[in-house]
Scaffold this motif. Structure first.
Motif, short mmCIF file in Angstrom:
data_model
loop_
_atom_site.label_atom_id
_atom_site.label_comp_id
_atom_site.label_asym_id
_atom_site.label_seq_id
_atom_site.Cartn_x
_atom_site.Cartn_y
_atom_site.Cartn_z
N LEU A 21 -18.17 -2.86 -2.81
CA LEU A 21 -17.69 -3.06 -1.45
C LEU A 21 -16.57 -4.11 -1.43
O LEU A 21 -15.50 -3.89 -0.85
N LEU A 22 -16.87 -5.25 -2.07
CA LEU A 22 -15.89 -6.33 -2.09
C LEU A 22 -14.58 -5.88 -2.71
O LEU A 22 -13.49 -6.11 -2.18
N PHE A 23 -14.70 -5.17 -3.87
CA PHE A 23 -13.50 -4.72 -4.56
C PHE A 23 -12.69 -3.76 -3.69
O PHE A 23 -11.47 -3.87 -3.60
N THR A 24 -13.39 -2.82 -3.03
CA THR A 24 -12.69 -1.83 -2.21
C THR A 24 -11.96 -2.50 -1.05
O THR A 24 -10.76 -2.28 -0.83
N TYR A 25 -12.70 -3.38 -0.31
CA TYR A 25 -12.08 -4.06 0.83
C TYR A 25 -10.87 -4.86 0.38
O TYR A 25 -9.79 -4.79 0.97
N TYR A 26 -11.06 -5.63 -0.70
CA TYR A 26 -9.99 -6.49 -1.17
C TYR A 26 -8.79 -5.70 -1.66
O TYR A 26 -7.64 -6.06 -1.42
N THR A 27 -9.07 -4.56 -2.35
CA THR A 27 -7.96 -3.74 -2.85
C THR A 27 -7.17 -3.14 -1.70
O THR A 27 -5.93 -3.15 -1.72
N ILE A 28 -7.86 -2.64 -0.67
CA ILE A 28 -7.14 -2.09 0.48
C ILE A 28 -6.28 -3.19 1.11
O ILE A 28 -5.10 -2.99 1.42
N TRP A 29 -6.89 -4.38 1.22
CA TRP A 29 -6.21 -5.50 1.86
C TRP A 29 -4.92 -5.85 1.11
O TRP A 29 -3.85 -5.98 1.71
N VAL A 30 -5.01 -6.03 -0.21
CA VAL A 30 -3.88 -6.53 -0.99
C VAL A 30 -2.91 -5.42 -1.37
O VAL A 30 -1.70 -5.60 -1.32
N ILE A 31 -3.42 -4.23 -1.75
CA ILE A 31 -2.54 -3.24 -2.35
C ILE A 31 -2.13 -2.13 -1.38
O ILE A 31 -0.99 -1.68 -1.40
N VAL A 32 -3.05 -1.70 -0.52
CA VAL A 32 -2.74 -0.55 0.33
C VAL A 32 -1.97 -0.96 1.59
O VAL A 32 -0.97 -0.33 1.95
N LEU A 33 -2.42 -2.05 2.24
CA LEU A 33 -1.85 -2.42 3.54
C LEU A 33 -0.33 -2.60 3.58
O LEU A 33 0.30 -2.21 4.56
N PRO A 34 0.31 -3.22 2.55
CA PRO A 34 1.78 -3.38 2.64
C PRO A 34 2.50 -2.06 2.85
O PRO A 34 3.61 -2.03 3.39
N PHE A 35 1.88 -0.94 2.42
CA PHE A 35 2.58 0.34 2.54
C PHE A 35 2.20 1.10 3.78
O PHE A 35 2.62 2.24 3.98
N VAL A 36 1.38 0.48 4.63
CA VAL A 36 0.96 1.14 5.87
C VAL A 36 1.77 0.57 7.02
O VAL A 36 1.99 -0.63 7.10
N ASP A 37 2.20 1.43 7.95
CA ASP A 37 2.97 1.01 9.12
C ASP A 37 2.34 -0.18 9.85
O ASP A 37 1.13 -0.23 10.02
N GLY A 38 3.18 -1.10 10.31
CA GLY A 38 2.69 -2.30 10.99
C GLY A 38 1.83 -2.02 12.21
O GLY A 38 0.98 -2.82 12.56
N ASP A 39 2.00 -0.86 12.86
CA ASP A 39 1.26 -0.62 14.09
C ASP A 39 0.09 0.33 13.92
O ASP A 39 -0.51 0.79 14.89
N HIS A 40 -0.26 0.63 12.65
CA HIS A 40 -1.45 1.47 12.40
C HIS A 40 -2.71 0.67 12.75
O HIS A 40 -2.76 -0.52 12.53
N VAL A 41 -3.73 1.35 13.26
CA VAL A 41 -4.93 0.66 13.74
C VAL A 41 -5.69 -0.04 12.61
O VAL A 41 -6.43 -1.00 12.85
N HIS A 43 -4.84 -2.11 10.46
CA HIS A 43 -4.52 -3.53 10.28
C HIS A 43 -5.46 -4.45 11.06
O HIS A 43 -5.62 -5.61 10.71
N SER A 44 -6.05 -3.90 12.14
CA SER A 44 -6.92 -4.75 12.95
C SER A 44 -8.22 -5.09 12.23
O SER A 44 -8.95 -5.98 12.64
N TYR A 45 -8.52 -4.39 11.12
CA TYR A 45 -9.75 -4.70 10.38
C TYR A 45 -9.54 -5.75 9.30
O TYR A 45 -10.47 -6.09 8.57
N PHE A 46 -8.30 -6.23 9.17
CA PHE A 46 -8.01 -7.17 8.09
C PHE A 46 -7.33 -8.41 8.64
O PHE A 46 -6.50 -8.34 9.54
#
Lengths: 85, 92
Positions: A21-41, A43-46
């Motif tokens: 769980l920790l690895f998945t959350y952290y990976t999405i946070w650090v690696i996936v989010l920069p490539f997701v649009d700023g106004d996608h929903v 982002h509100s989970y991080f």
């Protein structure tokens, strides 16, 4: 020889689940989010990105504090006058 | 070259590459997402390694066979060691 029982399995698989769980959350946070649009929903989970560095840093400090305190307490309890045997 | 030197060399190279990207020392003008991705990398790798270690330990705890005889023997040895150390003055 028996298979691992009860509490061992629970704790062991609990640790595995927690790490995944920790690895998945952290990976999405650090690696996936920069490539997701700023106004996608999503982002509100991080938290803001700075916290992805600050929080592990604080956790590491707290861990060091615990380890150091434990060593200090045990050393203090076993001090002897003049010589430490 | 010793293993230590190899590791240090490898780490320094990676560290330099990271520094170049994070602080934009070569004015590469990478797209902002890649710069955003780069600067938490050292912490990310540490956390990832920590998670892997935790998962490995957890999995091996969960799948290690119970050894009843060895457990009893170990308990007896722990008791013996505690008494011996108490006699010598160690306080826990």
């Amino acid at each position: 020889m028996k298979f691992a029982t009860g509490a061992d399995q629970a704790v062991g698989f609990g640790l595995v689940g927690f790490s995944v769980l920790l690895f998945t959350y952290y990976t999405i946070w650090v690696i996936v989010l920069p490539f997701v649009d700023g106004d996608h929903v999503i982002h509100s989970y991080f938290l803001p990105r700075e916290y992805s560095v600050i929080l592990p840093g604080v956790a590491a400090l707290i861990l060091l504090l615990f380890v150091g305190t434990f060593i200090g307490v045990v050393t203090w309890k076993n001090r002897k006058p003049k010589k430490v045997d | 070259m010793t293993k230590l030197l190899e590791w240090l060399l490898g780490l320094s190279l990676i560290g330099m590459a990271w520094g170049l990207v994070t602080f934009d020392l070569l004015d590469l003008q990478l797209p902002p997402q890649y710069r955003e991705l780069a600067w938490p990398m050292p912490v990310y790798l540490l956390v990832a390694f920590g998670c892997y270690s935790l998962a490995t330990v957890g999995y091996r705890v969960a799948t290690f066979n119970d050894c009843e005889d060895a457990a009893k023997e170990l308990q007896a040895q722990i008791k013996e060691a505690k008494e011996d150390l108490k006699k010598k003055g160690l306080k826990m």
